[in-house]
Scaffold this active site. Structure first.
Site, short mmCIF file in Angstrom:
data_model
loop_
_atom_site.label_atom_id
_atom_site.label_comp_id
_atom_site.label_asym_id
_atom_site.label_seq_id
_atom_site.Cartn_x
_atom_site.Cartn_y
_atom_site.Cartn_z
CG HIS A 55 -1.31 -78.37 36.68
ND1 HIS A 55 -2.24 -78.44 35.67
CD2 HIS A 55 -0.71 -79.60 36.74
CE1 HIS A 55 -1.77 -79.76 35.25
NE2 HIS A 55 -1.20 -80.43 35.93
CG ASP A 56 2.54 -79.39 35.61
OD1 ASP A 56 2.74 -79.18 36.74
OD2 ASP A 56 2.26 -80.61 35.15
CE LYS A 59 5.79 -80.28 34.76
NZ LYS A 59 5.12 -81.81 34.61
CG HIS A 91 7.16 -77.49 38.12
ND1 HIS A 91 7.48 -78.69 38.87
CD2 HIS A 91 5.65 -77.63 38.22
CE1 HIS A 91 6.35 -79.28 39.21
NE2 HIS A 91 5.48 -78.88 38.96
CG HIS A 104 0.03 -78.85 41.80
ND1 HIS A 104 0.67 -77.65 41.49
CD2 HIS A 104 0.42 -79.85 40.94
CE1 HIS A 104 1.54 -78.12 40.42
NE2 HIS A 104 1.47 -79.23 40.08
CG HIS A 105 3.93 -81.53 43.12
ND1 HIS A 105 3.53 -82.76 42.62
CD2 HIS A 105 4.05 -80.76 42.06
CE1 HIS A 105 3.34 -82.93 41.37
NE2 HIS A 105 3.70 -81.39 40.77
CG ASP A 122 -1.99 -83.62 38.80
OD1 ASP A 122 -2.01 -84.16 37.87
OD2 ASP A 122 -1.08 -83.22 39.25
#
Length: 357
Positions: A201-202, A205, A230, A254-255, A283
């Site tokens: 998911h990240d 970054k 990201h 997801h944000h 999360d």
């Protein structure tokens, strides 16, 4: 019994190794025929005189295709297929079964045992060569896909390792997201996407400068604008892989927020992909209940209060927040770590890369 162990064929392309074929057959005449058909065509042939020898070959070498007779003394072709499919890592290895039977019951038995395709006896040389080549090319393509996924998983692990404060955040998320998905009754492909989302998911970054990513204090508005990228960076890294088709929206969205105030696309309500909504609740809960440089670990009661407050502000899917707390309330072991790493596609590669000189 004496028989040749291998026959080397010419490479397919400069620098590319030949396709490796395992022939399992008890008839020496068939060894000779297959050698003649495949010799010089970019194949390397290894021969086993029965099923037990075939299993031994698979235990010590890698192959692109198995070509097996169906009628053999001792372990027949059907049982050999079943034994192969029980071996770790061989579920996708192509198996072509050779048979003189055209009975539908025999063909169904072979398919049920794990064969991918059939070839009739006597061999048609052109058909044999074409079938073996297509199966081997498909296997190489799958291997390449696995390598690409493994590299992405390893890179995601490296992103996590940069931040010593997140601990095993990715592994925990992979485990918990799958648990929540199971509680919601999601099908297997979506559970797999949640597992992968936990680790990946990240991954975007990777494209965020370290002076922003690792900044100990609060970010400025300009730095937050960079940090938010990201999600789209990660999406573009994985979106071309068909195997990550269901995972890519988790990475991108997801944000997002239920009321449309999130990022990167300002999606609202059910326009936010379901898996992204499921994942973000897990999360957030994990981030709240583990210590970070800017906050202590909150209790379960505090985490619940914060998530419910965000739900009431319109940020989270109300039905999923309720389902999440219903799940953890009725399953005392919901947060228990898995017996083995959930991101097995990348954890070993990450370990080898991070320990390299």
């Amino acid at each position: 019994m004496d028989f040749p162990a291998s026959v080397a064929g010419a490479p397919l392309l400069s620098g590319e190794p030949p396709f490796r074929v395992l022939l399992v057959d008890d008839e020496p005449l068939q060894w000779t025929l297959v050698q003649e058909i495949l010799s010089g065509s970019g194949f390397e042939l290894e021969i086993a005189a029965d099923g037990l020898q075939g299993l031994a070959c698979l235990g010590r070498s890698d192959f692109d295709v198995i070509l097996t007779d169906r009628r053999m003394p001792g372990m027949d072709g059907d049982e050999f297929c079943r034994q192969v499919r029980r071996q770790p890592g061989l579920a996708m290895l192509p198996i072509l079964m050779v048979t003189g039977s055209t009975a539908s019951s025999d063909l169904l038995a072979g398919l049920s045992a794990g064969a991918d395709d059939f070839l009739g006896k006597p061999y048609n040389p052109v058909e044999l060569l074409a079938r073996v080549r297509v199966a081997a090319q498909r296997k190489r393509a799958m291997d390449q896909l696995d390598n690409t996924e493994s590299t992405l998983f390893a890179l995601a692990r490296m992103v996590e390792a940069k931040d010593e404060n997140t601990g095993d955040h990715c592994s925990r998320l992979a485990h918990k997201a799958v648990g929540f998905g199971l509680a919601l009754g999601l099908p297997s492909p979506e559970l797999q996407a949640l597992r992968r989302g936990g680790v990946l998911h990240d991954i975007g970054k990777l494209g965020i400068p370290d002076h922003i990513l690792l900044k100990p204090g609060a970010l400025t508005d300009e730095e937050w604008a960079v940090m938010r990228q990201h999600t789209t960076i990660g999406y573009h890294l994985v979106s071309k892989l068909r195997s990550l088709r269901l995972t890519a929206p988790i990475i991108r969205h997801h944000h997002e927020r239920w009321d449309g105030s999130g990022y990167p696309d300002g999606l609202a309500g059910e326009a936010i992909p379901l898996l992204a909504r499921v994942f973000q609740i897990v999360d957030i809960h994990d981030a709240l209940t583990f210590e970070r440089p800017y906050k202590p670990a909150f209790s379960e009661a505090q985490a619940r209060a914060i998530l419910e407050e965000e739900r009431d502000r319109g940020w989270r899917d109300p039905a999923l927040v309720r389902a999440f707390f219903d799940w953890i309330g009725r399953d005392p072991g919901w947060a228990d770590p898995p017996a083995s790493p959930t991101d097995d596609l990348g954890v070993q590669l990450y370990a080898s890369l991070s320990s390299a000189d």
